[in-house]
Scaffold this active site. Structure first.
Site: not given
Ligand code: ACM
Ligand code: ZN
Length: 765
Positions: A165, A194, A268, A336, A402, A428-429, A478-480
């Protein structure tokens, strides 16, 4: 931390609390015995070790002194040292014993990681400048006289970084690896693939880098970023070359970290499908592009499970991946996977027939089993996300729990599979780490530093055998919503310190207040290393609750017990002499409450401003079919983040609520606070009706409004109030009924999905 004898007492400047802190080491060692005096490192210091592996560990530590202290302790194999390494096979794996006297340091461990961790403990006790690049003439390069015995609770202590991401330059990733190692984390899970990008060079498939690694830059926040339009040329991205990967793996190995690659499948994967669209189901009839953001229904393009070339492609990719990563584990994703196109695909249908598969979930089971078998045939252990428990689990696969609290992983444990916990609700940071008003825009609810610290993976209701199958925990970054390394730092620190302690410290050996003191001591080191850590732990959470007297009660709290909350109610900025908050108080007229936190007389938090607005509904009970009904009349408007706890939400259904104004009241105007966040499927209602009653039984409709389809489904994030003027009515009870707008239309970010309706406040004048 068990204190065996004298401890260092650190007095915290604070009128509320004073407490004793032990050595400022994170994670806290199992036991510490402190003595008198110090061991001082200087140009005569010599580190003597037993073998080459220990020598590398010692040299890495010694090299830090070069830039910071201007000398480098000598290192050699043999007996010539005042710092001595001695193998003691009786010690636990990765554990160590450290004996520091004024003239010598003796380190015992059963293995190389144990020696490395002993040195990380010493590292944290040296000045922060030890981790800097500048010569510090006047620093004291000394550590206290002490004995430490230490070993980890879990053998699997992991950090996941999503470089798909937000692509992190190699130098930034190395920095994170170094800090993770300092915190005794021993796994780095790299999310390399992804929809938003393919981040690893695969020589056999050059388009993965030429096409898959690049997307359109968009200024919008992640969920709201439009997909690539025809004619646009992707301009944002990057990937690690195979040489980069070798450097990353070697750098991590020097620091006792195993790097675990994740190659996502079957979903993904828009990045690889944009490069090789023939690997998608032939039922996909639209161009596939690398997704700049949430992607909407384009995330439903996944690898075709009926096409054997897909498996050949993935096997060839994994061959190169397994060459590069010596890790015993290969993560195959599996999360997912929306199977819309599988359901329409002749190849997928044929596969289901030949393999005797009943449904699309079992088709994913087939896919994952086939790829897991390939990984196992190469002598590696496959891993996957907990959706793999939705079908027959591939043999020997390790599951990451998760979703929610990660409990699905115990379904794998029931079948004897090992598992790792990285629950989205705690580890989940990506989520907010404090009051949302002060945080960069991101997803979902809050996970504070304290929430992470207090996480206990082993649940009382678990079967005893689960504990033996639980390998450990992972902090997942996760870096969205990140656009830079600084953004990643903000989300990761200091929460990673808490996760490291959860992974290392034995159950019952954690102490929140003590952890805060140790965190405070280590933050300057992070700063020296250029880490943009968050200060969210100093900010104030609030809760405004209407009470029976038509007032609203203001509660404020901070996760740090060692701060004072001081506030004003006259609109002025709070100072260190403003009123001290020590219990909830009532507000009965329009008031501006301003509050912030102080430590030792210094302001440490952001200023919280609560504009409590009184109208005829404020403080009156609102009864609804959703749980958080008081929020509608607490006098406080929400922000444009509908997850900020000031909003009440209804999903995929019509709704209503009734306000009891206490007595028959004249009503001229009603305002309903609504919100539109199209990228998250949040919209205003299609219709709203207001009625009044004096007995809460027979209601008379006094106003109604309806919105057109285009008005409801506007593409934006904004608070959109609905106003009812010139009402000229009266009643004790006001009922609001509304109609959900239904599914999001074609072309919308959430096409085909149900909608949310949120209100933050009802204002009655
Ligand atoms: C995940 O967060 N989708 C594993
Ligand atoms: Zn297919």
């Amino acid at each position: 931390m068990k204190r065996l004898f004298a401890t260092t007492f650190v007095a915290i400047c604070c009128s509320l609390f004073t407490w004793a802190a032990t050595l400022p080491v994170i994670p806290a060692p199992v036991s510490v015995t402190e003595g008198e005096g110090y061991f001082t490192f200087d140009s005569d210091t010599k580190i003597a070790v037993e073998n080459v592996q220990q020598l590398e560990v010692a040299q890495l530590f010694a090299s830090h002194f070069g830039k910071a202290a201007g000398f480098i302790p000598a290192t050699s194999i043999g007996n010539n040292g005042n710092i001595m390494f001695t193998t003691d096979a009786s010690l636990p794996a990765e554990g160590y014993k450290l004996d520091v006297t004024p003239s010598a340091i003796n380190i015992k461990a059963a293995d190389t990681p144990g020696f490395f961790y002993a040195l990380q403990t010493l590292r944290q006790l040296l000045p922060a400048a030890f981790d800097g690049c500048e010569l510090q003439q006047d620093a004291k390069w000394q550590v206290p006289v002490m004995q430490i015995e230490d070993s980890p609770r879990f053998g699997y202590r992991s950090l996941m970084v999503d470089v798909a991401r937000n692509f992190l330059p190699k130098s930034e990733l190395l920095k994170l690896i170094d800090i993770a190692a300092m915190l005794k984390i021993n796994k780095l899970h790299l999310h390399l693939v992804d929809d938003t990008g393919w981040r690893i060079e695969i020589k056999r498939y050059p388009k993965l880098m030429q096409v898959g690694a690049w997307r359109m830059h968009r200024d919008e926040v992640f969920p709201a970023r439009p997909n690539q339009r025809p004619g646009e040329v992707p301009n944002e991205g990057g990937y690690y070359t195979q040489d980069d990967i070798r450097d990353i793996v070697a750098f991590a190995a020097e620091r006792q970290i195993e790097v675990i690659p994740e190659i996502e499948m079957p979903a993904h994967t828009s990045s690889s499908l944009a490069a090789y669209p023939e690997l998608a189901c032939p039922s996909v009839d639209a161009p596939i592009t690398v997704l700049p953001g949430g992607g909407g229904i384009n995330t439903q393009y996944i690898y075709c499970a009926g096409n054997d070339s897909v498996f050949t492609f993935l096997e060839n990719v994994l061959d190169e991946v397994m060459q590069l990563f010596p890790s015993q584990y290969i993560h195959l994703g599996g999360d997912e996977a929306v199977k819309t196109y599988w359901g329409r695909c002749p190849l997928c249908k044929a596969r289901m027939e030949t393999e005797n598969l009943d449904n699309l979930e079992d088709l994913q089971g087939y896919f994952m089993q086939r790829m897991s078998d390939y990984v196992r045939s190469k002598g590696k252990i496959p891993m996957g996300w907990d959706e793999l428990t939705n079908h027959k689990l591939p043999d020997d696969i390790i599951i990451y729990g998760w979703r929610g609290f990660g409990e699905a992983a115990t379904k794998a444990a029931d079948q004897g599979h090992k598992f790792i916990m990285t629950p989205a609700r705690v580890l989940y940071f990506i989520r907010y780490q404090g009051p949302q008003w002060f945080e960069p825009y991101t997803y979902f609810g809050n996970i504070t530093l304290k929430d992470v610290y207090e996480y206990e993976p082993i649940q009382p209701k678990w079967k005893p055998e689960y504990a033996n199958l639980l390998m450990g925990i992972q902090a997942s970054m996760w870096t969205e919503f990140c656009r830079s390394a600084a953004d990643v730092h903000h989300q990761l620190f200091p929460r990673l310190l808490a996760a490291a302690e959860v992974a290392w410290c034995q159950q019952g050996n954690k102490d929140w207040q003590d952890f805060l003191i140790r965190t405070d001591a280590q933050l300057p080191r992070l700063q020296t290393m250029g880490i943009n850590y968050a200060r969210s732990m100093y900010n104030i959470d609030h809760k405004l609750t209407p009470n029976v007297k038509g007032k609203t009660t203001v509660e404020m709290s901070c996760i740090r017990p060692d701060v004072e909350i001081r506030y004003t109610t006259d609109g002025t900025q709070p100072s260190s002499t403003s009123k001290l908050y020590n219990k909830p108080f009532d507000v009965k007229k329009t008031t501006v409450v301003k509050a912030t936190t102080f430590q030792g007389g210094e302001q440490v938090g952001e200023v919280l401003t609560l504009n409590v607005n009184f109208n005829k509904a404020t403080g009156r009970k609102a009864t609804s079919d959703v749980a958080n009904d008081y929020v509608l009349t607490n006098g406080l408007r929400g922000s444009d983040r509908h997850s900020d706890f000031e909003w009440a939400g209804w999903y995929a259904k019509d709704g209503s609520f009734v306000i009891d104004l206490g007595k028959r009241t004249s009503i001229k105007r009603i305002v309903l606070g609504c919100i539109n966040n199209s990228s998250m499927g949040v919209h205003i209602p299609a219709e709203i009706a207001i009625s009044v009653s004096n007995d809460n039984k027979s209601f008379k409709q006094v106003a109604a409004k309806s919105y057109t389809h285009d008005e409801v489904f506007r593409t934006r994030t904004a608070i959109e109030d609905t106003e009812f003027d010139n009402l000229a009515t009266s009643g004790r009870y006001v009922k609001v009924e509304f109609t959900n707008p239904g599914k999001c239309p074609k072309g919308d970010f959430k096409e085909g999905q149900d909608t949310w309706v949120y209100f933050d406040e009802i204002i009655v004048e």
